[in-house]
Design an enzyme around this catalytic site. Structure first.
Site, PDB file in Angstrom:
ATOM      1  N   GLU A  76      -0.639  11.786   2.841  1.00 51.73           N
ATOM      2  CA  GLU A  76      -1.569  10.692   2.550  1.00 51.73           C
ATOM      3  C   GLU A  76      -2.542  11.053   1.426  1.00 51.73           C
ATOM      4  O   GLU A  76      -3.601  10.455   1.295  1.00 51.73           O
ATOM      5  CB  GLU A  76      -2.334  10.307   3.819  1.00 51.73           C
ATOM      6  N   HIS A 158      -5.375   2.113  11.804  1.00 47.82           N
ATOM      7  CA  HIS A 158      -5.076   3.466  11.343  1.00 47.82           C
ATOM      8  C   HIS A 158      -6.187   4.456  11.685  1.00 47.82           C
ATOM      9  O   HIS A 158      -5.984   5.362  12.487  1.00 47.82           O
ATOM     10  CB  HIS A 158      -4.821   3.427   9.833  1.00 47.82           C
TER      11      HIS A 158
END
Length: 271
Positions: A76, A158
């Site tokens: 990420e 998330h």
């Protein structure tokens, strides 16, 4: 911060995040901009951040390409790269999944109500970025509109993202985010939320401005305009109001909740 100090600080922050329950298993990621090198030091993928060792960290360039390290950098990392590109003042980024803050994110609820003056001063408010598929560029695209104006974000379904002048600053913003999420939840459960009035919020944002902090979007943080009107409502009753689907659902839910509360109170008084 030099590389050796940055390595030890990332290990320490990973330990704090894990011990506080802000991350579990291999969740989360941390990065630091290395001073004078146009490089980033980042946590590796697939590793518990609570048990990091300095030598496990990975050096990447400003585009996120691996330069040095035995492990691969976080999948990420695109979020981090986007933040460093848009915010030259930022030197550290922390991504975690604090339970209460992530609960708000999973419920589609931003932390934008000015309930606590200290939070307004430190973070302004905490908007909710749209959902983006983890490990893809969608995440970076989702946060891009918010990064220039905010130092803390909720990521829909998330987690949370904070960043600052150094790693200590970025980490403590994550603590503040989760602490405020707990307060907001308790206030909601008690049914007596009392946001600060627009005049008070305006004064707090003036203090933020004098301190050189980011300037959040007024409509999200309930900042009044110079005329004294809050930016959330139109100046004219005949003006057209545009709402997103989420805002409309929230408005209807609040209306139903208020109506039910009034009926309950009426029933209690009659008995």
């Amino acid at each position: 911060m030099n590389e050796q100090a940055a390595r030890h600080m990332i290990v320490e922050v990973g330990r704090r995040l894990y011990e506080r329950g802000y991350i579990a298993a291999a969740d989360g990621n941390i990065s630091v901009r290395l001073e004078g090198r146009r490089q980033l030091l980042a946590t590796p993928t697939g590793v518990c951040k609570g048990f990091l060792k300095p030598e496990m960290l990975v050096i990447v360039d400003e585009e996120g390409r691996k330069l040095q390290g035995d492990l691969n950098p976080s999948s990420e990392l695109a979020m981090h790269v986007t933040i460093y590109r848009l915010r030259p003042d930022v030197n550290a980024v922390v991504h975690a999944h604090p339970p209460v803050g992530t609960g708000f994110a999973a419920s589609g609820i931003p932390l934008t109500k000015p309930l606590v003056s200290e939070v307004v001063l430190t973070l302004g408010c905490i908007p909710l970025a749209e959902y983006g598929t983890p490990t893809t560029e969608e995440l970076a695209q989702a946060i891009t509109p918010y990064v220039p104006h905010y130092d803390a974000l909720l990521l829909a379904n998330h987690g949370a993202l904070t960043y600052g002048a150094d790693l200590e600053d970025a980490y403590f913003k994550m603590e503040t985010l989760e602490h405020f999420a707990r307060i907001a939840l308790v206030a909601h459960l008690l049914g007596q939320e009392r946001p600060l009035p627009p005049e008070a919020v305006s004064k707090l944002f003036q203090i933020r401005q004098r301190a050189g902090r980011t300037s959040p979007t007024p409509s999200l943080c309930q900042v009044p305009t110079p005329s004294g009107r809050a930016t959330e409502g139109p100046a004219n009753a005949n003006d057209r109001i545009t709402l997103t689907r989420r805002q409309l659902v929230d408005l209807i839910a609040e209306s139903i909740e208020a109506t039910l509360a009034a009926l309950i109170d009426e029933n209690r008084s009659s008995t």
